[in-house]
Design a protein around this motif. Sequence first.
Motif, PDB file in Angstrom:
ATOM      1  N   ASN A  17       0.876  -1.157   0.000  1.00 60.23           N
ATOM      2  CA  ASN A  17       0.000   0.000   0.000  1.00 60.23           C
ATOM      3  C   ASN A  17       0.920   1.216   0.000  1.00 60.23           C
ATOM      4  O   ASN A  17       1.743   1.376   0.901  1.00 60.23           O
ATOM      5  CB  ASN A  17      -0.891  -0.017   1.245  1.00 60.23           C
ATOM      6  N   ARG A  19      -0.333   4.525  -0.532  1.00 57.25           N
ATOM      7  CA  ARG A  19      -1.118   5.757  -0.403  1.00 57.25           C
ATOM      8  C   ARG A  19      -0.469   6.782   0.510  1.00 57.25           C
ATOM      9  O   ARG A  19      -0.440   7.968   0.206  1.00 57.25           O
ATOM     10  CB  ARG A  19      -2.513   5.457   0.158  1.00 57.25           C
ATOM     11  N   ARG A  20       0.016   6.343   1.659  1.00 55.92           N
ATOM     12  CA  ARG A  20       0.577   7.267   2.652  1.00 55.92           C
ATOM     13  C   ARG A  20       2.078   7.478   2.474  1.00 55.92           C
ATOM     14  O   ARG A  20       2.679   8.223   3.205  1.00 55.92           O
ATOM     15  CB  ARG A  20       0.268   6.763   4.058  1.00 55.92           C
ATOM     16  N   LEU A 128      -1.873  13.161   1.545  1.00 55.12           N
ATOM     17  CA  LEU A 128      -1.239  11.896   1.199  1.00 55.12           C
ATOM     18  C   LEU A 128      -0.362  12.070  -0.033  1.00 55.12           C
ATOM     19  O   LEU A 128      -0.764  12.725  -0.993  1.00 55.12           O
ATOM     20  CB  LEU A 128      -2.302  10.833   0.915  1.00 55.12           C
ATOM     21  N   ASN A 130       0.390   9.777  -2.238  1.00 55.49           N
ATOM     22  CA  ASN A 130      -0.139   8.972  -3.344  1.00 55.49           C
ATOM     23  C   ASN A 130      -1.627   8.671  -3.108  1.00 55.49           C
ATOM     24  O   ASN A 130      -2.013   7.511  -2.968  1.00 55.49           O
ATOM     25  CB  ASN A 130       0.632   7.650  -3.461  1.00 55.49           C
ATOM     26  N   PRO A 131      -2.487   9.693  -3.092  1.00 57.49           N
ATOM     27  CA  PRO A 131      -3.880   9.478  -2.697  1.00 57.49           C
ATOM     28  C   PRO A 131      -4.660   8.548  -3.614  1.00 57.49           C
ATOM     29  O   PRO A 131      -5.645   7.954  -3.181  1.00 57.49           O
ATOM     30  CB  PRO A 131      -4.473  10.890  -2.706  1.00 57.49           C
ATOM     31  N   ASP A 132      -4.242   8.398  -4.854  1.00 56.45           N
ATOM     32  CA  ASP A 132      -4.981   7.567  -5.806  1.00 56.45           C
ATOM     33  C   ASP A 132      -4.496   6.131  -5.854  1.00 56.45           C
ATOM     34  O   ASP A 132      -5.023   5.326  -6.612  1.00 56.45           O
ATOM     35  CB  ASP A 132      -4.918   8.183  -7.205  1.00 56.45           C
ATOM     36  N   HIS A 133      -3.485   5.792  -5.063  1.00 62.57           N
ATOM     37  CA  HIS A 133      -2.968   4.426  -5.085  1.00 62.57           C
ATOM     38  C   HIS A 133      -4.000   3.492  -4.480  1.00 62.57           C
ATOM     39  O   HIS A 133      -4.440   3.683  -3.361  1.00 62.57           O
ATOM     40  CB  HIS A 133      -1.659   4.306  -4.303  1.00 62.57           C
ATOM     41  N   GLN A 135      -4.877  -0.267  -3.221  1.00 64.41           N
ATOM     42  CA  GLN A 135      -4.237  -1.502  -2.783  1.00 64.41           C
ATOM     43  C   GLN A 135      -5.078  -2.675  -3.272  1.00 64.41           C
ATOM     44  O   GLN A 135      -6.268  -2.743  -3.020  1.00 64.41           O
ATOM     45  CB  GLN A 135      -4.128  -1.556  -1.264  1.00 64.41           C
TER      46      GLN A 135
END
Length: 142
Positions: A17, A19-20, A128, A130-133, A135
């Motif tokens: 993950n 995102r953060r 964040l 990578n807010p669109d990542h 998982q």
Amino acid sequence: MTEVAIRKVAVGDVVANRRRGGEIRVVLGPQTAGAKTGFLGVLTLGAGEFVSEHYHPYSEEFLYVTKGSLVVRAAGEPITIECGEGVLVPKHMPHRVENPGTETAEAVFHLCPLAPRPELGHVDTEDLPNPDHAQLSVQERS
């Protein structure tokens, strides 16, 4: 007496993950191992990477560095954690994890108890990286 199965999970079987920030892989948790009380994972941060600031309203976080060194900014104060050292972040305490070094750093983390629902487990207090990542589960990527 009810038998409980022991489940073995490899870090390579868990999708990261991002995102953060960095690579966060929950190795032993409700989805991967059927955990009921907490989860354990691995954090990998490349040089200059960070995990954005957040807090856990239900959980304490244990962080133990296994490679390199990291800086944890807990309530804004920097705490350097070297390989072989750990830190406990109390629930409700905003924290950010940074790798200011020139080499990749790794840590093991554990959070417990679990939040009542997964989306309640983290409260982000910073944008964040990578807010669109999204998982994907192990099943979805197979």
